[in-house]
Design a protein around this motif. Structure first.
Motif, PDB file in Angstrom:
ATOM      1  N   LYS A  83       0.836  -1.196   0.000  1.00  0.00           N
ATOM      2  CA  LYS A  83       0.000   0.000   0.000  1.00  0.00           C
ATOM      3  C   LYS A  83       0.874   1.250   0.000  1.00  0.00           C
ATOM      4  O   LYS A  83       1.806   1.377   0.784  1.00  0.00           O
ATOM      5  CB  LYS A  83      -0.904  -0.009   1.232  1.00  0.00           C
ATOM      6  N   GLY A  84       0.576   2.131  -0.933  1.00  0.00           N
ATOM      7  CA  GLY A  84       1.320   3.379  -1.045  1.00  0.00           C
ATOM      8  C   GLY A  84       2.544   3.314  -1.940  1.00  0.00           C
ATOM      9  O   GLY A  84       3.155   4.338  -2.209  1.00  0.00           O
ATOM     10  N   ASP A  85       2.921   2.112  -2.373  1.00  0.00           N
ATOM     11  CA  ASP A  85       4.087   1.990  -3.252  1.00  0.00           C
ATOM     12  C   ASP A  85       3.750   2.443  -4.661  1.00  0.00           C
ATOM     13  O   ASP A  85       2.649   2.233  -5.150  1.00  0.00           O
ATOM     14  CB  ASP A  85       4.591   0.547  -3.309  1.00  0.00           C
ATOM     15  N   ARG A  86       4.725   3.022  -5.306  1.00  0.00           N
ATOM     16  CA  ARG A  86       4.570   3.459  -6.691  1.00  0.00           C
ATOM     17  C   ARG A  86       4.944   2.345  -7.668  1.00  0.00           C
ATOM     18  O   ARG A  86       4.422   2.295  -8.778  1.00  0.00           O
ATOM     19  CB  ARG A  86       5.467   4.673  -6.906  1.00  0.00           C
ATOM     20  N   TYR A  87       5.862   1.460  -7.245  1.00  0.00           N
ATOM     21  CA  TYR A  87       6.373   0.412  -8.122  1.00  0.00           C
ATOM     22  C   TYR A  87       6.107  -0.961  -7.512  1.00  0.00           C
ATOM     23  O   TYR A  87       6.079  -1.105  -6.293  1.00  0.00           O
ATOM     24  CB  TYR A  87       7.888   0.563  -8.305  1.00  0.00           C
ATOM     25  N   SER A  88       5.977  -1.952  -8.377  1.00  0.00           N
ATOM     26  CA  SER A  88       5.855  -3.326  -7.887  1.00  0.00           C
ATOM     27  C   SER A  88       7.243  -3.951  -7.799  1.00  0.00           C
ATOM     28  O   SER A  88       8.183  -3.521  -8.477  1.00  0.00           O
ATOM     29  CB  SER A  88       4.973  -4.165  -8.818  1.00  0.00           C
ATOM     30  N   GLU A  89       7.358  -4.989  -6.985  1.00  0.00           N
ATOM     31  CA  GLU A  89       8.615  -5.724  -6.869  1.00  0.00           C
ATOM     32  C   GLU A  89       8.989  -6.339  -8.213  1.00  0.00           C
ATOM     33  O   GLU A  89      10.166  -6.351  -8.592  1.00  0.00           O
ATOM     34  CB  GLU A  89       8.464  -6.816  -5.819  1.00  0.00           C
ATOM     35  N   GLY A  90       7.987  -6.849  -8.933  1.00  0.00           N
ATOM     36  CA  GLY A  90       8.248  -7.466 -10.231  1.00  0.00           C
ATOM     37  C   GLY A  90       8.846  -6.490 -11.226  1.00  0.00           C
ATOM     38  O   GLY A  90       9.821  -6.801 -11.916  1.00  0.00           O
ATOM     39  N   GLU A  91       8.267  -5.282 -11.314  1.00  0.00           N
ATOM     40  CA  GLU A  91       8.800  -4.320 -12.278  1.00  0.00           C
ATOM     41  C   GLU A  91      10.171  -3.800 -11.857  1.00  0.00           C
ATOM     42  O   GLU A  91      11.050  -3.604 -12.706  1.00  0.00           O
ATOM     43  CB  GLU A  91       7.814  -3.182 -12.552  1.00  0.00           C
ATOM     44  N   VAL A  92      10.392  -3.615 -10.572  1.00  0.00           N
ATOM     45  CA  VAL A  92      11.698  -3.170 -10.085  1.00  0.00           C
ATOM     46  C   VAL A  92      12.746  -4.241 -10.375  1.00  0.00           C
ATOM     47  O   VAL A  92      13.851  -3.945 -10.841  1.00  0.00           O
ATOM     48  CB  VAL A  92      11.644  -2.834  -8.577  1.00  0.00           C
ATOM     49  N   GLY A  93      12.378  -5.501 -10.125  1.00  0.00           N
ATOM     50  CA  GLY A  93      13.304  -6.599 -10.389  1.00  0.00           C
ATOM     51  C   GLY A  93      13.632  -6.742 -11.866  1.00  0.00           C
ATOM     52  O   GLY A  93      14.797  -6.939 -12.233  1.00  0.00           O
ATOM     53  N   CYS A  94      12.641  -6.618 -12.720  1.00  0.00           N
ATOM     54  CA  CYS A  94      12.892  -6.710 -14.168  1.00  0.00           C
ATOM     55  C   CYS A  94      13.756  -5.555 -14.654  1.00  0.00           C
ATOM     56  O   CYS A  94      14.674  -5.756 -15.458  1.00  0.00           O
ATOM     57  CB  CYS A  94      11.573  -6.771 -14.931  1.00  0.00           C
ATOM     58  N   ARG A  95      13.490  -4.355 -14.159  1.00  0.00           N
ATOM     59  CA  ARG A  95      14.308  -3.207 -14.558  1.00  0.00           C
ATOM     60  C   ARG A  95      15.759  -3.419 -14.116  1.00  0.00           C
ATOM     61  O   ARG A  95      16.699  -3.166 -14.880  1.00  0.00           O
ATOM     62  CB  ARG A  95      13.741  -1.915 -13.972  1.00  0.00           C
ATOM     63  N   TYR A  96      15.941  -3.922 -12.912  1.00  0.00           N
ATOM     64  CA  TYR A  96      17.282  -4.204 -12.388  1.00  0.00           C
ATOM     65  C   TYR A  96      18.014  -5.191 -13.304  1.00  0.00           C
ATOM     66  O   TYR A  96      19.180  -4.985 -13.649  1.00  0.00           O
ATOM     67  CB  TYR A  96      17.142  -4.770 -10.972  1.00  0.00           C
ATOM     68  N   LEU A  97      17.335  -6.264 -13.704  1.00  0.00           N
ATOM     69  CA  LEU A  97      17.966  -7.277 -14.556  1.00  0.00           C
ATOM     70  C   LEU A  97      18.233  -6.741 -15.970  1.00  0.00           C
ATOM     71  O   LEU A  97      19.269  -7.046 -16.560  1.00  0.00           O
ATOM     72  CB  LEU A  97      17.109  -8.537 -14.597  1.00  0.00           C
ATOM     73  N   ARG A  98      17.312  -5.936 -16.507  1.00  0.00           N
ATOM     74  CA  ARG A  98      17.541  -5.329 -17.836  1.00  0.00           C
ATOM     75  C   ARG A  98      18.766  -4.417 -17.804  1.00  0.00           C
ATOM     76  O   ARG A  98      19.560  -4.404 -18.742  1.00  0.00           O
ATOM     77  CB  ARG A  98      16.307  -4.557 -18.302  1.00  0.00           C
ATOM     78  N   GLN A  99      18.907  -3.656 -16.732  1.00  0.00           N
ATOM     79  CA  GLN A  99      20.064  -2.750 -16.609  1.00  0.00           C
ATOM     80  C   GLN A  99      21.383  -3.516 -16.524  1.00  0.00           C
ATOM     81  O   GLN A  99      22.435  -2.951 -16.764  1.00  0.00           O
ATOM     82  CB  GLN A  99      19.906  -1.851 -15.375  1.00  0.00           C
ATOM     83  N   ARG A 100      21.310  -4.795 -16.211  1.00  0.00           N
ATOM     84  CA  ARG A 100      22.506  -5.626 -16.107  1.00  0.00           C
ATOM     85  C   ARG A 100      22.654  -6.573 -17.294  1.00  0.00           C
ATOM     86  O   ARG A 100      23.407  -7.533 -17.239  1.00  0.00           O
ATOM     87  CB  ARG A 100      22.493  -6.382 -14.787  1.00  0.00           C
ATOM     88  N   GLY A 101      21.901  -6.281 -18.369  1.00  0.00           N
ATOM     89  CA  GLY A 101      22.131  -6.985 -19.620  1.00  0.00           C
ATOM     90  C   GLY A 101      21.151  -8.062 -20.025  1.00  0.00           C
ATOM     91  O   GLY A 101      21.277  -8.621 -21.110  1.00  0.00           O
TER      92      GLY A 101
END
Length: 186
Positions: free
Chosen positions: A60-78
């Protein structure tokens, strides 16, 4: 039968690597989620699977989901976007697996904290997934191990997990949560 594999025993041939959710803070992975993502990245780079799924919704109150944050993290690492599946609605471990199930096929390798992995494998088996596990090592307090043991006992007694997390919420073991951040569990 679901297997718990030590990191050295995991071999290629999985269809999916599945990272179970843990908290994110303002668009950045919590230490627990980052450890899971780094382990999954290493397994992917070793060629254990060609696809990675990351699960986890928003507190509640979060702007981002764990899934999208995790995917963005992995995309940034190739990791290429086509190799990623991002699930962002689940609120607990059971829902992580339940919501991913329609998209998964074949053998999957679950990546989560070492104390959490036995319960995650039990739930995967309950859902009919062909899952094995990769335990992520970390500084896990005794209370986390004990809580996971109690959760497994709950399940072994036949008390089923319910969507919405009734009795199965599991906050991450790190103490870095700010007081204004609601608890969020894998």
């Amino acid at each position: 039968m679901a297997l718990l594999l030590t990191p050295a025993l995991a071999q290629p041939g999985y269809d999916w690597i599945v990272v179970l959710g843990a908290a994110q803070y303002g668009g950045r992975p919590s230490p627990a989620l980052e450890r899971r993502l780094e382990a999954a990245l290493h397994l992917y780079q070793r060629g254990l699977a060609s696809r990675v799924a990351v699960a986890g919704g928003k507190a509640k109150g979060d702007r981002y989901s764990e899934g999208e944050v995790g995917c963005r993290y992995l995309r940034q690492r190739g990791l290429p976007a086509k190799a990623l599946l991002c699930e962002g609605q689940s609120q607990n471990t059971y829902e992580n697996l339940l919501f991913l199930k329609p998209h998964l096929s074949g053998r999957i390798l679950l990546v989560t904290d070492a104390p959490h992995l036995p319960r995650a494998l039990f739930l995967a088996r309950l859902l009919g997934l062909k899952a094995e596990g990769h335990p992520v090592e970390g500084p896990y307090p005794l209370g986390y191990w004990l809580k996971e043991t109690l959760y497994r006992l709950w399940l072994y007694l036949g008390l089923k997990p319910l969507p919405g997390g009734h009795g199965l919420r599991n906050p991450p073991p790190d103490a870095s949560r700010s007081p204004s951040t609601p608890a969020k569990g894998p």
